[in-house]
Design a protein around this motif. Structure first.
Motif, PDB file in Angstrom:
ATOM      1  N   ALA A  77      20.039   1.763   7.800  1.00 58.34           N
ATOM      2  CA  ALA A  77      19.466   2.783   7.263  1.00 58.34           C
ATOM      3  C   ALA A  77      19.629   1.465   5.630  1.00 58.34           C
ATOM      4  O   ALA A  77      18.888   1.531   4.557  1.00 58.34           O
ATOM      5  CB  ALA A  77      19.698   3.928   6.251  1.00 58.34           C
ATOM      6  N   VAL A 155      19.544  13.862   7.333  1.00 53.08           N
ATOM      7  CA  VAL A 155      19.036  13.174   8.150  1.00 53.08           C
ATOM      8  C   VAL A 155      20.043  13.471   9.747  1.00 53.08           C
ATOM      9  O   VAL A 155      19.809  13.831  10.576  1.00 53.08           O
ATOM     10  CB  VAL A 155      19.351  11.389   8.460  1.00 53.08           C
ATOM     11  N   LEU A 209      14.358   5.494   3.905  1.00 53.60           N
ATOM     12  CA  LEU A 209      14.527   6.785   5.494  1.00 53.60           C
ATOM     13  C   LEU A 209      13.376   6.356   6.950  1.00 53.60           C
ATOM     14  O   LEU A 209      13.032   5.873   7.612  1.00 53.60           O
ATOM     15  CB  LEU A 209      13.795   8.324   4.961  1.00 53.60           C
ATOM     16  N   LEU A 212      15.032   3.758   8.601  1.00 52.97           N
ATOM     17  CA  LEU A 212      15.412   4.491   9.387  1.00 52.97           C
ATOM     18  C   LEU A 212      14.144   5.133  10.620  1.00 52.97           C
ATOM     19  O   LEU A 212      14.455   4.782  12.057  1.00 52.97           O
ATOM     20  CB  LEU A 212      15.593   5.923   9.802  1.00 52.97           C
ATOM     21  N   ARG A 213      13.578   6.053  10.594  1.00 54.61           N
ATOM     22  CA  ARG A 213      11.605   5.928  11.239  1.00 54.61           C
ATOM     23  C   ARG A 213      11.792   4.712  12.185  1.00 54.61           C
ATOM     24  O   ARG A 213      11.394   5.322  13.836  1.00 54.61           O
ATOM     25  CB  ARG A 213      10.768   6.403  10.240  1.00 54.61           C
ATOM     26  N   GLN A 237      14.617  12.071  15.280  1.00 53.05           N
ATOM     27  CA  GLN A 237      12.870  11.442  14.599  1.00 53.05           C
ATOM     28  C   GLN A 237      12.064  12.387  13.591  1.00 53.05           C
ATOM     29  O   GLN A 237      11.656  12.788  12.884  1.00 53.05           O
ATOM     30  CB  GLN A 237      12.853  10.938  16.093  1.00 53.05           C
ATOM     31  N   LEU A 240      13.673  12.831  10.643  1.00 55.76           N
ATOM     32  CA  LEU A 240      12.916  11.536   9.561  1.00 55.76           C
ATOM     33  C   LEU A 240      10.922  11.825   9.092  1.00 55.76           C
ATOM     34  O   LEU A 240      10.927  11.517   8.081  1.00 55.76           O
ATOM     35  CB  LEU A 240      12.859  10.617  10.478  1.00 55.76           C
TER      36      LEU A 240
END
Length: 264
Positions: A77, A155, A209, A212-213, A237, A240
């Motif tokens: 991230a 998260v 975020l 990260l997704r 997932q 997120l």
């Protein structure tokens, strides 16, 4: 050595570990160690899987892997809120090895104080009574990194963010430690960092975020799969996706205890 040192990951991955003591307040075997390689020395924490206490809601032998997964997520991230953490062999078998974070004495970021003693700008979490029956307030710093750590905990689905797990490093950065009880498939968020309830996530957190997704769908997902189940990855997932759809700090759930006990 600082967590941001480029050599830190290599050191905790390949360095020789020498046990120097045990952190007796920890619920699982947590060993304070020296670590060295090619003339570089530092301190680290080593938590062998063999020393993990069985929990009713987390599979046995998985806490060390969850610590590593939390570090991988923080790094992917771009937040760098978890010290370098790896899964490797050690004196008592495989486990988690994490670089030690030096902190300044008296520079706590979470505290319980009398209402009149809450530092200016700090966030109030709850009111209570101390052991003498006097009013007390659980409060935490409004430091931007603490806010980002609170967002990361959503998260991670962190079930145990105690005050003692929020460290103010000598480099001025904030670090979260002790992530063994994270990333469960079921909602379990328990934290002392509730000071931003109902507020929008900072832009830096929202961007993290999004990053990260995307990352979880690629090589990061494969790395996490070494430590988490498919159900836990799917739940990650979903968290997120849901946070990006509504980027607001959540309200504590009435379905489980919202603050860990003890809180420190």
């Amino acid at each position: 050595m600082l967590p941001s040192d480029p050599a830190a990951v290599e050191l905790v991955t390949c360095g020789k570990i020498e046990i120097e003591g045990r952190l007796v307040d920890a619920s699982n075997a947590t060993l304070f160690c020296g670590i060295s390689a090619e003339g570089v020395d530092a301190k680290c924490v080593y938590k062998p899987v063999s020393g993990e206490r069985a929990l009713w809601d987390f599979p046995d032998g998985t806490l060390a892997g969850r610590e590593v997964a939390s570090y991988l997520l923080s790094e992917a991230a771009g937040l760098h809120l978890v010290p370098p953490t790896v899964y490797r062999d050690g004196p008592f078998g495989p486990g988690m090895v994490q670089l030690w974070v030096d902190t300044k004495d008296g520079d706590d970021l979470v505290d319980v104080v009398a209402p009149r003693d809450v530092p200016a700008g700090w966030r109030r979490v709850l009111r209570a009574m101390d052991r003498f029956g006097d009013p007390a307030v659980l409060t935490h710093s409004d430091h931007p990194d603490v806010c980002l750590l609170a967002a990361l905990d959503i998260v991670l689905n962190n079930a145990d963010r105690k005050g003692g797990h929020v460290l103010h490093g000598t480099d001025g950065r904030v670090y979260g430690v002790d992530h063994g009880i994270c990333l469960h498939a079921e909602p379990k968020l328990r934290t002392v960092l509730w000071g931003w309830v109902g507020e929008r996530l900072p832009d830096e957190a929202v961007e993290a975020l999004r990053t990260l997704r995307t990352a979880v769908r690629g090589p990061l997902g494969s790395a996490l799969a070494e430590h988490l189940t498919r159900a836990e990855l799917r739940a990650l997932q979903r968290r997120l996706t849901d946070l990006l759809a509504d980027p607001v700090f959540p309200t504590p759930s009435a379905d489980w205890r919202a603050i860990p006990w003890p809180a420190f």
